[in-house]
Write a protein that holds these residues in place. Sequence first.
Motif, PDB file in Angstrom:
ATOM      1  N   ASN A 317       0.512  -1.225   0.079  1.00 14.72           N
ATOM      2  CA  ASN A 317       0.024  -0.424  -0.305  1.00 14.72           C
ATOM      3  C   ASN A 317       0.860   1.342  -0.659  1.00 14.72           C
ATOM      4  O   ASN A 317       0.369   2.357  -0.676  1.00 14.72           O
ATOM      5  CB  ASN A 317      -0.557  -0.119   1.619  1.00 14.72           C
ATOM      6  N   ALA A 318       2.014   1.494   0.902  1.00 17.87           N
ATOM      7  CA  ALA A 318       2.510   2.287   1.350  1.00 17.87           C
ATOM      8  C   ALA A 318       4.218   2.596  -0.449  1.00 17.87           C
ATOM      9  O   ALA A 318       3.386   3.719  -0.501  1.00 17.87           O
ATOM     10  CB  ALA A 318       3.666   2.214   1.991  1.00 17.87           C
ATOM     11  N   ALA A 319       4.035   1.415  -1.428  1.00 17.07           N
ATOM     12  CA  ALA A 319       4.511   1.892  -2.521  1.00 17.07           C
ATOM     13  C   ALA A 319       3.860   2.216  -3.429  1.00 17.07           C
ATOM     14  O   ALA A 319       4.193   2.975  -4.507  1.00 17.07           O
ATOM     15  CB  ALA A 319       5.537   0.289  -2.961  1.00 17.07           C
ATOM     16  N   ALA A 320       2.286   1.824  -3.384  1.00 15.36           N
ATOM     17  CA  ALA A 320       1.667   2.413  -4.664  1.00 15.36           C
ATOM     18  C   ALA A 320       0.526   3.560  -4.488  1.00 15.36           C
ATOM     19  O   ALA A 320       0.583   4.256  -5.114  1.00 15.36           O
ATOM     20  CB  ALA A 320       0.195   1.861  -4.276  1.00 15.36           C
ATOM     21  N   GLN A 321       0.853   3.657  -2.671  1.00 16.92           N
ATOM     22  CA  GLN A 321       0.572   5.599  -2.734  1.00 16.92           C
ATOM     23  C   GLN A 321       1.291   6.194  -2.717  1.00 16.92           C
ATOM     24  O   GLN A 321       1.197   7.457  -3.929  1.00 16.92           O
ATOM     25  CB  GLN A 321       0.285   5.730  -1.137  1.00 16.92           C
ATOM     26  N   ASN A 322       2.525   6.109  -2.806  1.00 19.37           N
ATOM     27  CA  ASN A 322       3.975   6.576  -3.522  1.00 19.37           C
ATOM     28  C   ASN A 322       3.732   6.657  -5.028  1.00 19.37           C
ATOM     29  O   ASN A 322       4.367   7.872  -5.984  1.00 19.37           O
ATOM     30  CB  ASN A 322       5.007   5.954  -2.571  1.00 19.37           C
ATOM     31  N   LEU A 323       3.778   5.697  -5.730  1.00 19.51           N
ATOM     32  CA  LEU A 323       3.473   5.930  -6.338  1.00 19.51           C
ATOM     33  C   LEU A 323       3.047   6.790  -7.475  1.00 19.51           C
ATOM     34  O   LEU A 323       3.113   6.720  -8.548  1.00 19.51           O
ATOM     35  CB  LEU A 323       3.340   4.500  -7.469  1.00 19.51           C
ATOM     36  N   ARG A 355     -10.225   0.657  -2.928  1.00 19.83           N
ATOM     37  CA  ARG A 355     -10.699  -0.692  -3.073  1.00 19.83           C
ATOM     38  C   ARG A 355     -10.498  -1.660  -1.627  1.00 19.83           C
ATOM     39  O   ARG A 355     -10.208  -2.181  -1.259  1.00 19.83           O
ATOM     40  CB  ARG A 355     -11.126  -2.031  -3.681  1.00 19.83           C
ATOM     41  N   ASN A 356      -8.651  -1.546  -1.378  1.00 22.84           N
ATOM     42  CA  ASN A 356      -8.194  -2.019  -0.661  1.00 22.84           C
ATOM     43  C   ASN A 356      -7.216  -1.338   0.874  1.00 22.84           C
ATOM     44  O   ASN A 356      -6.991  -2.041   1.782  1.00 22.84           O
ATOM     45  CB  ASN A 356      -6.742  -2.800  -1.438  1.00 22.84           C
ATOM     46  N   ALA A 357      -8.614  -0.146   0.063  1.00 25.99           N
ATOM     47  CA  ALA A 357      -8.117   0.686   1.880  1.00 25.99           C
ATOM     48  C   ALA A 357      -8.934  -0.010   2.930  1.00 25.99           C
ATOM     49  O   ALA A 357      -9.056   0.503   4.072  1.00 25.99           O
ATOM     50  CB  ALA A 357      -8.865   2.027   1.768  1.00 25.99           C
ATOM     51  N   PRO A 358     -10.288  -0.637   3.169  1.00 22.69           N
ATOM     52  CA  PRO A 358     -11.754  -1.032   4.462  1.00 22.69           C
ATOM     53  C   PRO A 358     -10.256  -1.665   5.159  1.00 22.69           C
ATOM     54  O   PRO A 358      -9.531  -2.632   5.576  1.00 22.69           O
ATOM     55  CB  PRO A 358     -12.535  -1.691   3.330  1.00 22.69           C
ATOM     56  N   ARG A 372      -5.260 -12.841  -0.988  1.00 17.67           N
ATOM     57  CA  ARG A 372      -5.023 -12.860  -2.047  1.00 17.67           C
ATOM     58  C   ARG A 372      -5.503 -11.963  -2.910  1.00 17.67           C
ATOM     59  O   ARG A 372      -4.273 -11.699  -4.161  1.00 17.67           O
ATOM     60  CB  ARG A 372      -5.190 -14.062  -3.027  1.00 17.67           C
ATOM     61  N   GLU A 373      -6.591 -11.332  -3.025  1.00 18.45           N
ATOM     62  CA  GLU A 373      -7.053 -10.717  -4.246  1.00 18.45           C
ATOM     63  C   GLU A 373      -6.080  -9.210  -3.917  1.00 18.45           C
ATOM     64  O   GLU A 373      -6.560  -8.611  -5.120  1.00 18.45           O
ATOM     65  CB  GLU A 373      -8.451 -10.303  -4.148  1.00 18.45           C
ATOM     66  N   ASN A 374      -5.909  -9.449  -2.838  1.00 15.26           N
ATOM     67  CA  ASN A 374      -5.792  -7.852  -2.605  1.00 15.26           C
ATOM     68  C   ASN A 374      -4.098  -7.601  -2.578  1.00 15.26           C
ATOM     69  O   ASN A 374      -4.074  -6.675  -3.847  1.00 15.26           O
ATOM     70  CB  ASN A 374      -5.350  -7.737  -0.823  1.00 15.26           C
ATOM     71  N   ALA A 375      -3.602  -8.669  -2.722  1.00 16.19           N
ATOM     72  CA  ALA A 375      -2.286  -8.240  -3.240  1.00 16.19           C
ATOM     73  C   ALA A 375      -2.107  -8.113  -5.020  1.00 16.19           C
ATOM     74  O   ALA A 375      -1.251  -7.188  -5.313  1.00 16.19           O
ATOM     75  CB  ALA A 375      -1.577  -9.804  -3.009  1.00 16.19           C
TER      76      ALA A 375
END
Length: 900
Positions: A317-323, A355-358, A372-375
């Motif tokens: 999540n941190a990597a995705a937000q930063n990107l 959709r991964n934030a809840p 698994r779906e989150n990943a």
Amino acid sequence: MTTAPECHVVTHVHWDREWYRPFESFRARLVELASRVCEELDDGRMKAFHLDGQTIVLADVEALRPDLAERLRAHARAGRLTLGPWHVLADNQLVSGENLIRNLLTARRHASVTGRLAGVGYSPDAFGHPADLPRLLNGFGMDTALIWRGAPDGVARFRWRSPDGSEVFAVNQGYHGAEVLWPDAAAEAKDDSTAYAGTATDDASTAATRLGDYLAGEHKRLPEGPWLLMNGGDHLAPSGPGARIRDAASGAEATGAALRESTLEDFFAVARTAADTRAAHGEPLPLVEGELREPAGYLTFILAGTLSARTYLKQANAAAQNLLERWAEPALALHAPDDRTLRADLDHAWELLLRNAPHDSLCGCSVDEVHRENAVRYERVRQLGEHIVSRALLASGLDVRAYGDPAREHAEIAVLNPHADSAGGPLTVELLTALDRHPVALTAPDGTPVPFEAEALGAETAFEADLDLLPDSRPALRHRLHLTAPAVAGLGRTVLRVTLGDAPAAEADAVTEQARSMPAPGGGLLTAADDASLTLTRADGSRLAGLGLLTDGGDSGDTYNYDPPVHDRTVVPRLLDSRVRTSAVRTVLELDAVLDLPAGLTTDRTGRAEEATAVPVRIEVTHWHGDPLLRWHVALDNTVRDHRLRFHAPTARGADTWTGDAQWSLIERPVRPDLGPLPTERGHEAVCGSAPVQGLGAVGRGADRTAVFAPGLPEMRALGAAETASGADQELVVTLLRSVGWLSRFDLSSRTTGAGPMLPTPEAQCQGPQRFDLALALGADVATDTRLAHRAAAFRTPPRAWQLRPGTTAEPAAGAIRVGGALLAVLKPAEDGDGIVLRLTNPASVACEARVHAPEGALLTPVRLDERPTGGATVRQGAVAGVWPLAPFATLSFRLTASA
């Protein structure tokens, strides 16, 4: 004549998209619920319904039943159905402030066809609330909040204030009231652990009695009312609330209450008026400042173990937000603002990330299928983000596609600075050359040599294809270059030239020797101890031991809470070998160690098993020459179960508080024990010393300060001298890994009932390779909070570099926008397509001045977080930078548009 207190009955559902069932299983039930809601709104059995606080549920229904979604929209437009203000009910402690802003902005896009969103900051089920939430809500025109977990025990109404001074009128209310009027549904109640154990509520009790008991409890909290009954719960379909209210009316008579079907907005209007009236008569609301994270009585759990459950999700999540925040959005805003396709790509990337934030997703407390779906979603976000960046670079003249003959004589590398002020720093870039060619020199645009370290990664067949490029496969040699980028203008770029030769340059090689010591930043020596921690010996002879110590203890908890085994034992590494690798740009201390870890818990879960498994650990501590940080990379293959691995950072002189970052503010938190007194009453939770951070923590003050930068590792705490592992005065402790095997359990000592169904989650043991990256800064470089925040931002988002396609080299470019004195939070296309939005922050407790230089003639209009004008004056950018004062903890947002 005294008016009877009102109890507003708001019929609703709380909908977890994924939790103890996977998403598709929950969505099938959601469509059934939506059909029932429409039927009861159609025939009048229900006057109003709150379809949770999130618009995503409507999108989920529409994917399967567009006709049903349109019926829901019609009820929303008529005012009978409310939803929002969020797009998803996120865990609002683990995500960034910009993530929360995109959440609210996305909900507003959905509302354009849905109708008006609920205007209440509805977030009762989040596992605690960050200090900056009132500021966020104010930035979207909301000054009310319905919250529950973490709110002060017994305080029904209060003023809640953020560090920047923003306030909301807060109502402390549990959202789950199904058991009051819905006797048949009580066994489904999320926060009644007997439901998870399979024991139904006593059917002999009447609705009137239950309602009377409920109102009596509310009367104790707030004698004059008005009161609120959230008539619903998790995944429960409503059924004739009006009839149920009439059946239970005699229960209200005992307290003199008048029941009415209502909406959240109607309740808050009445509640605020009542509070204002009491304040006018000398009974002002209590003021609560900062974050809300205290367990508060029966079943109001904070569930702090979710900060470190399935750490890999937090890292992704941190990597995705930063990107998205620091690369994709600025690249699109600066280089391709009118590209509607890339804008659609960006919106879709944010949709996937949201959709991964809840909390049941990002917190890691769902069944394994969910995560698994989150990943997969995180990987999809990465794909989209990188595509947006590369396409925006192409629009700016930088072609980073690996197409054509690999380089033979020279290659170009574009270095981009993501920060709004001038910056350089350590970076790593990969380079493709012809098979027999190697980098021998690296030069800046003015011809100045740039030192570097090179690794040959091996031969490969490089492939590229695109809409305008035929598929192409070429043999090539891949290299990895490590260098310190020269200073680049804010949001600008420079192009470095790599000269190639027949053999690697000797000065680019790293020299390795057997050793346990390396020079420390700023002088002194760092020496590896037998436990693979480092001891700093300064020039004055003072020593600081235990830097980077790893400790591993048992964990008999679940995905919600850490739980210490009754008979625990702590394991530290054994150092086996050490080497020092030195190059022209950095020194790396390589440590090979082993953790002799118990395989799991004993059969009765009271202690760690006697059988031990040797778990190899590779630790690399890197110091880039001229850089003040020590960078740790920890790698291991987790082959054991039921344990917790932590990283320690000591200081010689501690204090009674430690510093961590929230979304836009640095927060002072008390130093507490790892766990407070263990609860003895059923349905309670021990106070946990850990707290969420966005990426930094610090202990000590001034020259004795120790700071840790660890994006994606949000669970930190400070330990006092009595608890430190190194014997230091104080330590900051970062949880790297929690391995547990249950969604929820009922036999914990730290929480005296379940927090969800007792389901096995073997993948929450996090078996397999684990990688963790952290950095330490000591003393003067982080002595002030302002410097601390800037160092953390530089570590979170370092410069990036790409090899340019041969023949497409672009001239170095200065940034069109530059900022000084403040941190850049966001640079993005405006939601309505008119200009770009620039946001600056001052996370420290002292004021600063923000200097903004935009293209001459540009118009800077102050806007709120929702991008609506604040009413402040629009300023035309002149030839020199504009200066704006930033108060402590303040944010400042502008819309930048071209001059008319």
